[in-house]
Design an enzyme around this catalytic site. Structure first.
Site, PDB file in Angstrom:
ATOM      1  N   GLY A  23       8.641 -10.541  13.141  1.00 39.63           N
ATOM      2  CA  GLY A  23       8.712 -11.522  12.054  1.00 39.63           C
ATOM      3  C   GLY A  23      10.033 -12.269  12.113  1.00 39.63           C
ATOM      4  O   GLY A  23      10.896 -11.982  12.945  1.00 39.63           O
ATOM      5  N   GLY A  25      12.988 -14.520   9.424  1.00 39.52           N
ATOM      6  CA  GLY A  25      13.422 -14.902   8.086  1.00 39.52           C
ATOM      7  C   GLY A  25      14.364 -16.073   8.155  1.00 39.52           C
ATOM      8  O   GLY A  25      14.456 -16.775   9.171  1.00 39.52           O
ATOM      9  N   MET A  27      17.617 -16.149   8.296  1.00 38.98           N
ATOM     10  CA  MET A  27      18.775 -16.025   9.187  1.00 38.98           C
ATOM     11  C   MET A  27      18.456 -15.291  10.477  1.00 38.98           C
ATOM     12  O   MET A  27      19.111 -15.518  11.488  1.00 38.98           O
ATOM     13  CB  MET A  27      19.915 -15.291   8.478  1.00 38.98           C
ATOM     14  N   VAL A  30      13.160 -10.583  13.837  1.00 40.47           N
ATOM     15  CA  VAL A  30      13.018  -9.132  13.999  1.00 40.47           C
ATOM     16  C   VAL A  30      12.035  -8.859  15.139  1.00 40.47           C
ATOM     17  O   VAL A  30      10.931  -9.425  15.166  1.00 40.47           O
ATOM     18  CB  VAL A  30      12.538  -8.459  12.704  1.00 40.47           C
ATOM     19  N   LYS A  45      16.995  -6.590  14.658  1.00 41.24           N
ATOM     20  CA  LYS A  45      17.150  -7.789  13.821  1.00 41.24           C
ATOM     21  C   LYS A  45      18.293  -8.613  14.397  1.00 41.24           C
ATOM     22  O   LYS A  45      19.440  -8.179  14.382  1.00 41.24           O
ATOM     23  CB  LYS A  45      17.450  -7.380  12.381  1.00 41.24           C
ATOM     24  N   ASP A 137      19.877  -8.796  -3.815  1.00 38.00           N
ATOM     25  CA  ASP A 137      18.644  -9.519  -3.478  1.00 38.00           C
ATOM     26  C   ASP A 137      17.461  -8.552  -3.474  1.00 38.00           C
ATOM     27  O   ASP A 137      16.608  -8.585  -2.587  1.00 38.00           O
ATOM     28  CB  ASP A 137      18.775 -10.204  -2.124  1.00 38.00           C
TER      29      ASP A 137
END
Length: 848
Positions: A23, A25, A27, A30, A45, A137
Site C-alpha cells: 500500500g 500513503g 509520505m 509499504v 515502510k 493521529d
C-alpha cells in the site's frame, strides 16, 4: 535504494528481499518483504522518492526513534532502519490482518469483542504515554487488527515525545487528520496524553455505537474542524438508544472539549472497560444488565478507585460536560458604534475631527475586550433620527449600541457613555466622567475601559494594558486612523508612520489593528503580496511584545483571508472560532477568502449566511461582488441600490454599480456613475474601471493615459499591466504589448491566485506559448466554471490558439449572460468574424 529498486526481488543489504507493494500513503510506500537472515516476513515502510527533504526525513527518523522505545504487543514493532543517501526505510513487524476501519465494516462483532479491542488499544496507548509519547493521529485507519483479534497501533509518523521540542510542521499548520484530532490539537494548543484520549473516544464511539460522534456530511475540513472544537458530539443515546448510562458517560468524558474533563489516563479507561467487560455483560444476550450501574456506584473494595471514577462518570460526567457548556455559554453580542455627538467648542483647528476619531477608536476596541462579541460596521444615513437609527440597527441584528455624548468648553469635556438595546431603545448601562481635550490619549483608554464595564462581568476579559505615546505621535496616529475610518485614500506614507510608531510602541495593540486596515486598503488596489508577507511578519513579531493576542489573531486572519495560504487561514480561523467569536464575523472572513480564491458560489453562500446574522455594508458588499462574478447582474443591481440608499457616501458601492453598467454595455451610464465619485476619493480600482470605460468606448489614448498613471504608483498591478498591454494592441503597438505581457508572466510564475493565473493564461497566449496557456485555462475553468471573467479569458486564449469552436462556445455563453459587443473588440475576438465555424449568434453580437 529507491522505490523503483525496492520493487525488484534483489536482496538488499544482504538481508531483505522485496516481494510486492502492500500500500501507499501520503509520505510512504509499504512493501511486503522477507527477512532472509531470520526467515520471516516483514513490512518495509519507505519514504516516497518525491517526499525527500528535511521535514519528511525528520518525520521518518522521529518515527523510528519513537518506535525503538516502544516494545509492546499492541504496538507494531520496529525491527530495523535502512538508510542510503537521502533514502530511508523502516523494517517493521508484518501484521496479517486489516485496519480497524475495515474490521468494523466486515465483522458483525459481539460487544465483548469490541470491548476487548478497546482494552488492547488502551494498553498500547498507555505504554506510549508512560514513555512520554503522544500519537496525535489515532484513528481506525492507524489501528491494525490481526486475524487472531489482536489490536496493534501503527503509524507514529507525527507522534511527539513530550520531552522533545520537535519542529516537524511549519507555523500555522496543524499535523494530523481532522477526524482524529482533539479540539486543542485543532486549535494549535500544547498537547498532552489526554489529546489521544479524545481520539480514543471517537474510535470507541464509532466501534460501539456504529456511527461517528460528529456528523461530517458534505462539510469542508474547516467547517468540520469548527464543529469538533465548538459543537457537542451526538449523544451516545441517540446513536445507540439501549446504551447503559455508565458506558455513555465514559464516552461523554472521553469526548469532552477540555482535556481536564477527560479521564486522567489510558490506564484508567482500560480499568473502566475491564470492569464493564467482566461484570456488565449478560453472556446470553450480550446486553448490559441493570446491575452495571449499581456495580459502578457501589464497587467492591479492591475496585474502590475504579468504582469511584466510574461512579463520577455515571452520575456527574454528563452533568459536568453539558452543565459546564450551559453555564459558561455566552450568547453572541453584535455591537455597533453610534455617531459621536459633540456639543460646544473644542479648542484647536482639526481637534474636533481628531476627537471624533479618538472616541470612535476607543469604543470600537471595546468588543475585542469582550468574550463572544464582534463589532458591527455601521454608518448611518444622513438626516436619520436617533430612533430610526436604532430601528435599523435592530434590523441588522445588532444586540447592543454604544453612544458617546460630549459637552466641551475649550479644553474641558464631559463625556457620557451609554449602552443601548436597539430592540427596545432602552439605556441598559451608562457612565460619565470629565477629561481635558489636550489629554485625549489618556481619555481613549478611559473611554475604552469604561465601555467594557458597561457589559456583564461574564463577558469581560482582562483589560488591555495601556501603551502611551508621545502627544505628537498620538496625533499622527489619529490622522492616519481618520483615513481608515473613511473613504480617504491611504498609501505607503501612512504605513511608514504606523511602522515608525510600532517600532517605538510595540505593545500598543491599536497600532497593529490600524496597520492591518491600511494594508488591506492598499492591497485591494495593488494586489501586492509582498506587503501581506511583511505584515504577517510584523504581527508575528508582536506576539511577544505584550499586544493583545486575540486582536493579533484577528489581524492575522484578515491578512490570511486575502493571501494564498489557505491552510494558514483555516488554522487561524479555527483558533479564533474556538475563542467563541460570533459566527457572522467568521463567516465574513471565510466569504472573503473564498472569493479571493475564485470559489464564487461558496463565497456567495457564506456572504448570505453572514448577512442574515449581521446585515452590514461589508456583508452586502461580498454578496454583490459574488453575484457580479457569476453574472447575476439583476440581483447585484437590486442589492446595490439598497446599499446606496443606506450609504450614499460609501463610494465603493458606486464603483461596483459602475462595473455592472460597464459589463452590461451601458457605457455612458457607467461613466456617469464612476465620475460621480469625487476625484480625490477615486482609488486605483475606480480609476481602472473608468479607464476600461474609455477603452470600450474606443478612446484608447485616454484609456492608456489612465492605466499608465495607475502603473506609475503601483508598478506590479497585474490587472493594469494586462489592460495596458491590451490597449497597446488596439493602438497597433505590438512590441510594447509583448513587453507588458512578458512582465505578467514574470510576476505570476509562482502565484496560486485564480485571478493572477487568469492574467498569466492570457499573457502566455499572446506570446504564442499556446500549450501552456491552454493547459492553464482548462485548470481555471475546472476551478471556477461559473466565472464570467475566466470564460472571457478562455474565449481569448482559444481564439489566439485558433481553436475556433472552443472560442465560439465560450463567446455564446458570455453573450447569453448579457455581455455586449464592446467586450469583444480585441483583435483576437474579431478573428472569429472571418471563420466559417463561428455561429450566427456570435457573428451578430460581436462583428462590426
Amino acid at each position: 535504494m529507491d522505490v523503483v529498486a525496492l520493487e525488484k526481488t534483489d536482496v538488499y543489504q544482504g538481508r531483505y528481499r522485496v516481494e510486492r507493494t502492500l500500500g501507499a500513503g501520503g509520505m510512504g510506500v509499504v512493501y511486503l518483504a522477507e527477512d532472509v537472515k531470520l526467515g520471516r516476513k516483514v513490512a518495509i515502510k519507505q519514504l516516497r522518492s518525491d517526499m525527500t527533504g528535511n521535514s519528511a526525513e525528520a518525520r521518518f527518523r522521529s518515527e523510528a526513534q519513537l518506535l525503538a522505545r516502544l516494545n509492546h504487543p499492541n504496538i507494531v514493532r520496529l525491527y530495523d532502519v535502512l538508510e542510503e543517501d537521502h533514502n530511508i526505510a523502516l523494517v517493521m513487524e508484518l501484521v496479517e490482518g486489516v485496519t480497524l476501519k475495515e474490521w468494523m465494516r466486515e465483522h458483525n462483532a459481539t460487544l465483548a469483542e469490541k470491548l476487548d479491542l478497546l482494552m488492547q488499544i488502551c494498553q498500547g496507548l498507555g505504554k506510549a504515554h508512560c514513555l512520554g509519547i503522544i500519537h496525535r493521529d489515532l484513528k481506525p485507519e492507524n489501528i491494525l487488527v490481526t486475524n487472531d483479534g489482536v489490536a496493534k497501533i501503527t503509524d507514529f509518523g507525527i507522534a511527539k515525545a513530550l520531552d522533545c521540542d520537535q519542529q516537524l510542521t511549519r507555523e500555522d499548520h496543524i499535523a494530523g487528520s481532522v477526524q482524529a484530532m482533539s479540539p486543542e490539537q485543532l486549535q494549535g494548543a500544547p498537547l498532552d496524553a489526554r489529546s489521544d484520549l479524545f481520539s480514543l473516544g471517537s474510535i470507541a464511539y464509532e466501534l460501539l455505537c456504529g456511527y461517528k460522534p460528529f456528523e461530517r456530511g458534505d462539510k469542508s475540513a474547516l467547517a468540520f474542524a469548527q464543529q469538533i472544537t465548538s459543537k457537542p458530539h451526538i449523544p451516545p443515546q441517540h446513536a445507540w438508544p439501549e446504551i447503559p448510562k455508565p458506558l455513555a458517560a465514559l464516552l461523554d468524558r472521553l469526548l469532552a472539549k477540555r482535556p481536564e474533563q477527560r479521564p486522567e489516563s489510558a490506564e484508567r479507561v482500560f480499568e473502566a472497560l475491564e470492569l464493564v467487560r467482566k461484570h456488565g455483560i449478560d453472556r446470553n444476550t450480550l446486553q448490559y444488565s441493570e446491575t452495571v450501574t449499581q456495580l459502578l456506584i457501589k464497587p467492591r473494595k479492591k475496585r474502590r478507585l475504579i468504582g469511584s471514577t466510574l461512579a463520577i462518570l455515571t452520575i456527574v460526567g454528563a452533568f459536568v460536560f453539558w452543565g459546564w457548556k450551559t453555564l459558561t455559554y455566552l450568547p453572541s453580542q453584535y455591537i455597533a458604534i453610534l455617531p459621536t455627538q459633540i456639543n460646544g467648542v473644542v479648542q484647536g483647528g482639526d481637534m474636533e475631527i481628531l476627537m471624533r476619531t479618538m472616541v470612535r477608536q476607543a469604543l470600537s476596541s471595546a468588543p475585542s475586550q469582550l468574550k463572544s462579541s464582534a463589532l458591527v460596521s455601521y454608518t448611518p444615513e444622513k438626516n436619520v433620527s436617533y430612533e430610526e437609527q436604532l430601528r435599523k440597527l435592530q434590523n441588522k441584528g445588532v444586540t447592543d449600541a454604544l453612544l458617546a455624548r460630549l459637552d466641551c468648553m475649550q479644553l474641558r469635556c464631559n463625556i457620557e457613555l451609554q449602552r443601548i438595546k436597539p430592540s427596545d431603545s432602552e439605556i441598559r448601562q451608562q457612565a460619565s466622567f470629565v477629561f481635558l481635550s489636550d489629554k485625549i490619549q489618556e481619555a481613549q483608554y478611559t473611554i475604552s475601559n469604561s465601555a467594557v464595564r458597561l457589559f456583564s462581568k461574564n463577558y469581560r476579559k482582562k483589560p488591555n494594558a495601556s501603551s502611551k505615546m508621545d502627544p505628537e505621535d498620538y496625533s499622527r496616529y489619529l490622522v492616519v486612523l481618520s483615513k481608515t475610518d473613511s473613504d480617504q485614500i491611504v498609501g505607503p506614507a501612512d504605513l511608514k508612520v504606523l511602522e515608525e510608531l510600532i517600532g517605538k510602541y510595540p505593545a500598543n495593540t491599536n497600532l497593529y489593528s490600524s496597520y492591518t486596515k491600511v494594508v488591506l486598503k492598499i492591497w485591494g488596489a495593488t494586489n501586492d503580496s509582498q506587503l501581506l508577507t511583511k505584515t504577517l511578519g510584523i504581527l508575528t513579531s508582536a506576539e511577544g511584545m505584550g499586544a493583545d493576542k486575540t486582536a493579533l489573531l484577528e489581524a492575522k486572519l484578515a491578512i490570511k483571508s486575502v493571501s494564498q495560504d489557505r491552510q494558514g487561514f483555516e488554522s487561524i480561523l479555527a483558533k479564533i472560532e474556538a475563542q467563541g467569536h460570533p459566527s457572522a464575523h467568521l463567516l465574513t472572513q471565510f466569504a472573503r477568502h473564498q472569493y479571493i480564491h475564485g470559489d464564487y458560489k461558496q463565497s456567495l453562500a457564506f456572504s448570505k449566511e453572514a448577512t442574515a446574522l449581521n446585515p452590514s455594508f461589508n456583508n452586502y458588499y461580498y454578496i454583490v461582488i459574488n453575484e457580479l462574478a457569476l453574472a447575476n447582474y439583476d440581483s447585484a443591481r437590486k442589492i446595490l441600490k439598497k446599499m446606496i440608499n443606506m450609504y450614499p457616501e460609501r463610494w465603493k458601492a458606486h464603483n461596483i454599480l459602475g462595473v455592472i453598467e460597464l459589463e452590461t454595455g451601458n457605457l455612458d451610464s457607467a461613466e456617469n456613475v464612476l465620475t460621480s465619485i469625487p476625484e480625490a476619493l477615486r482609488d486605483p480600482i475606480t480609476k481602472s474601471n473608468l479607464g476600461t470605460v474609455y477603452f470600450l468606448q474606443g478612446k484608447y489614448e485616454l484609456a492608456l493615459q489612465v492605466y499608465l498613471e495607475i502603473l506609475n504608483s503601483t508598478p506590479n498591478n497585474l490587472r493594469m499591466i494586462t489592460q495596458t498591454a491590451e490597449t497597446y494592441l488596439m493602438l497597433s503597438n505590438v512590441e510594447s504589448a509583448q513587453t507588458h505581457f512578458q512582465k505578467v508572466i514574470n510576476l505570476t510564475e509562482n502565484s496560486t491566485f485564480l485571478k493572477d493565473r487568469q492574467f498569466r493564461a492570457e499573457a502566455l497566449a499572446y506570446l504564442s506559448m499556446t500549450p501552456a496557456s491552454i493547459a492553464l485555462i482548462k485548470d481555471l475553468l475546472r476551478e471556477a466554471p461559473e466565472s464570467t471573467y475566466v470564460k472571457h479569458t478562455a474565449a481569448q486564449v482559444y481564439a489566439l490558439a485558433e481553436e475556433w469552436q472552443s472560442a465560439n462556445y465560450h463567446l455564446e455563453d458570455l453573450i447569453s449572460k448579457g455581455m455586449t459587443k464592446e467586450w469583444f473588440t480585441l483583435p483576437a475576438f474579431q478573428q472569429l468574424c472571418l471563420q466559417p465555424q463561428t455561429s450566427q449568434v456570435v457573428r451578430e453580437s460581436i462583428c462590426h
